[in-house]
Scaffold this motif. Structure first.
Motif, PDB file in Angstrom:
ATOM      1  N   PRO A   1      59.086   0.181  36.161  1.00 15.45           N
ATOM      2  CA  PRO A   1      59.636   1.886  36.968  1.00 15.45           C
ATOM      3  C   PRO A   1      59.876   1.111  38.314  1.00 15.45           C
ATOM      4  O   PRO A   1      59.030   0.142  39.551  1.00 15.45           O
ATOM      5  CB  PRO A   1      58.745   2.482  37.004  1.00 15.45           C
ATOM      6  CG  PRO A   1      57.486   2.098  36.483  1.00 15.45           C
ATOM      7  CD  PRO A   1      57.300   1.101  35.819  1.00 15.45           C
ATOM      8  N   GLU A   2      60.948   1.644  39.545  1.00 14.37           N
ATOM      9  CA  GLU A   2      61.144   1.098  40.505  1.00 14.37           C
ATOM     10  C   GLU A   2      59.827   2.068  41.666  1.00 14.37           C
ATOM     11  O   GLU A   2      59.583   0.798  42.507  1.00 14.37           O
ATOM     12  CB  GLU A   2      62.587   2.245  41.090  1.00 14.37           C
ATOM     13  CG  GLU A   2      62.497   1.335  42.516  1.00 14.37           C
ATOM     14  CD  GLU A   2      62.972   0.169  42.800  1.00 14.37           C
ATOM     15  OE1 GLU A   2      62.955  -0.508  43.774  1.00 14.37           O
ATOM     16  OE2 GLU A   2      63.612  -0.487  41.730  1.00 14.37           O
ATOM     17  N   TRP A   3      58.897   2.879  41.061  1.00 14.49           N
ATOM     18  CA  TRP A   3      57.910   3.540  41.672  1.00 14.49           C
ATOM     19  C   TRP A   3      56.706   1.955  42.054  1.00 14.49           C
ATOM     20  O   TRP A   3      56.182   2.494  42.546  1.00 14.49           O
ATOM     21  CB  TRP A   3      57.625   4.453  41.722  1.00 14.49           C
ATOM     22  CG  TRP A   3      57.431   4.760  39.923  1.00 14.49           C
ATOM     23  CD1 TRP A   3      58.212   5.631  39.405  1.00 14.49           C
ATOM     24  CD2 TRP A   3      56.039   4.856  39.302  1.00 14.49           C
ATOM     25  NE1 TRP A   3      57.422   5.722  38.429  1.00 14.49           N
ATOM     26  CE2 TRP A   3      56.247   5.035  38.536  1.00 14.49           C
ATOM     27  CE3 TRP A   3      55.098   3.939  39.885  1.00 14.49           C
ATOM     28  CZ2 TRP A   3      55.252   5.192  36.546  1.00 14.49           C
ATOM     29  CZ3 TRP A   3      53.798   4.361  38.767  1.00 14.49           C
ATOM     30  CH2 TRP A   3      53.737   4.584  37.799  1.00 14.49           C
ATOM     31  N   ALA A   4      57.098   1.283  40.358  1.00 13.75           N
ATOM     32  CA  ALA A   4      55.368   0.228  40.368  1.00 13.75           C
ATOM     33  C   ALA A   4      56.102  -0.883  40.931  1.00 13.75           C
ATOM     34  O   ALA A   4      54.699  -1.653  40.707  1.00 13.75           O
ATOM     35  CB  ALA A   4      54.766   0.298  39.183  1.00 13.75           C
ATOM     36  N   ARG A   5      57.013  -0.954  42.264  1.00 15.23           N
ATOM     37  CA  ARG A   5      57.735  -2.125  42.592  1.00 15.23           C
ATOM     38  C   ARG A   5      57.892  -2.471  43.546  1.00 15.23           C
ATOM     39  O   ARG A   5      57.265  -3.311  44.307  1.00 15.23           O
ATOM     40  CB  ARG A   5      58.665  -2.661  42.386  1.00 15.23           C
ATOM     41  CG  ARG A   5      58.840  -3.224  40.215  1.00 15.23           C
ATOM     42  CD  ARG A   5      60.542  -3.367  39.846  1.00 15.23           C
ATOM     43  NE  ARG A   5      61.376  -2.119  39.287  1.00 15.23           N
ATOM     44  CZ  ARG A   5      62.382  -2.952  38.843  1.00 15.23           C
ATOM     45  NH1 ARG A   5      62.685  -3.326  38.634  1.00 15.23           N
ATOM     46  NH2 ARG A   5      62.855  -1.188  38.383  1.00 15.23           N
ATOM     47  N   LYS A   6      56.720  -1.215  44.609  1.00 12.82           N
ATOM     48  CA  LYS A   6      56.997  -1.160  45.720  1.00 12.82           C
ATOM     49  C   LYS A   6      55.429  -1.823  46.590  1.00 12.82           C
ATOM     50  O   LYS A   6      54.667  -2.618  45.172  1.00 12.82           O
ATOM     51  CB  LYS A   6      56.925  -0.050  46.501  1.00 12.82           C
ATOM     52  CG  LYS A   6      58.353   0.478  45.540  1.00 12.82           C
ATOM     53  CD  LYS A   6      57.961   2.176  46.170  1.00 12.82           C
ATOM     54  CE  LYS A   6      59.754   2.903  45.816  1.00 12.82           C
ATOM     55  NZ  LYS A   6      59.508   4.492  46.024  1.00 12.82           N
TER      56      LYS A   6
END
Length: 146
Positions: free
Chosen positions: A141-146
């Motif tokens: 998920p996008e939130w886990a790639r930050k």
């Protein structure tokens, strides 16, 4: 013991996962995401007799804890034997593979840092996982790639 339901949104509190060895040993899936955070992801794997994780290189670090079974790890052409209780750390960018060398399924608990897979990933087989990854359908998920 049923595996915990994976979170698909950023976690807001600590997670306690009881008896990971039992959960992993009772899973018949090749790969199952258990938990995804903003900076890491926990996955359990069951590699069938004669099977392998598959030669790969990640852009993330990977820690693998071997719950049961025996394996051979191949990293950069070097071969090492793995037994239950062993822990292997694969730095990002390292070509690696794990071959199940025993008469029983190889059970592995692994942590990717940061996440490597979709938060609710369950792959029945290596081939299914590779296909979904190749199609771009197994992205964290996008939130886990930050």
């Amino acid at each position: 013991m049923a595996p915990p339901k994976p979170n698909t949104k950023p976690p807001k509190k600590a997670a306690v996962i009881h008896n990971v060895a039992k959960i992993a040993s009772e899973s018949d899936k090749f790969r199952r995401v258990v938990w995804t955070g903003k900076h890491s992801q926990m996955v359990i794997m069951t590699v069938p007799v004669g099977g392998e994780i598959g030669e790969e290189t990640h852009s993330v670090d990977q820690h693998l804890y071997f719950v049961s079974g025996t394996a051979q790890v191949i990293t950069e052409g070097k071969h090492d034997n793995i037994s239950p209780g062993d822990h292997v750390i694969i730095p990002a960018g390292t070509l690696h593979n794990f071959l199940n060398t025993g008469p029983n399924p190889l059970i592995v608990s692994t942590v990717y840092a940061p996440a490597e897979h979709k938060a609710d990933t369950v792959h029945d087989s290596l081939e299914q996982g590779e296909k979904l990854e190749d199609e771009g359908k197994d992205e964290p998920p996008e939130w886990a790639r930050k």
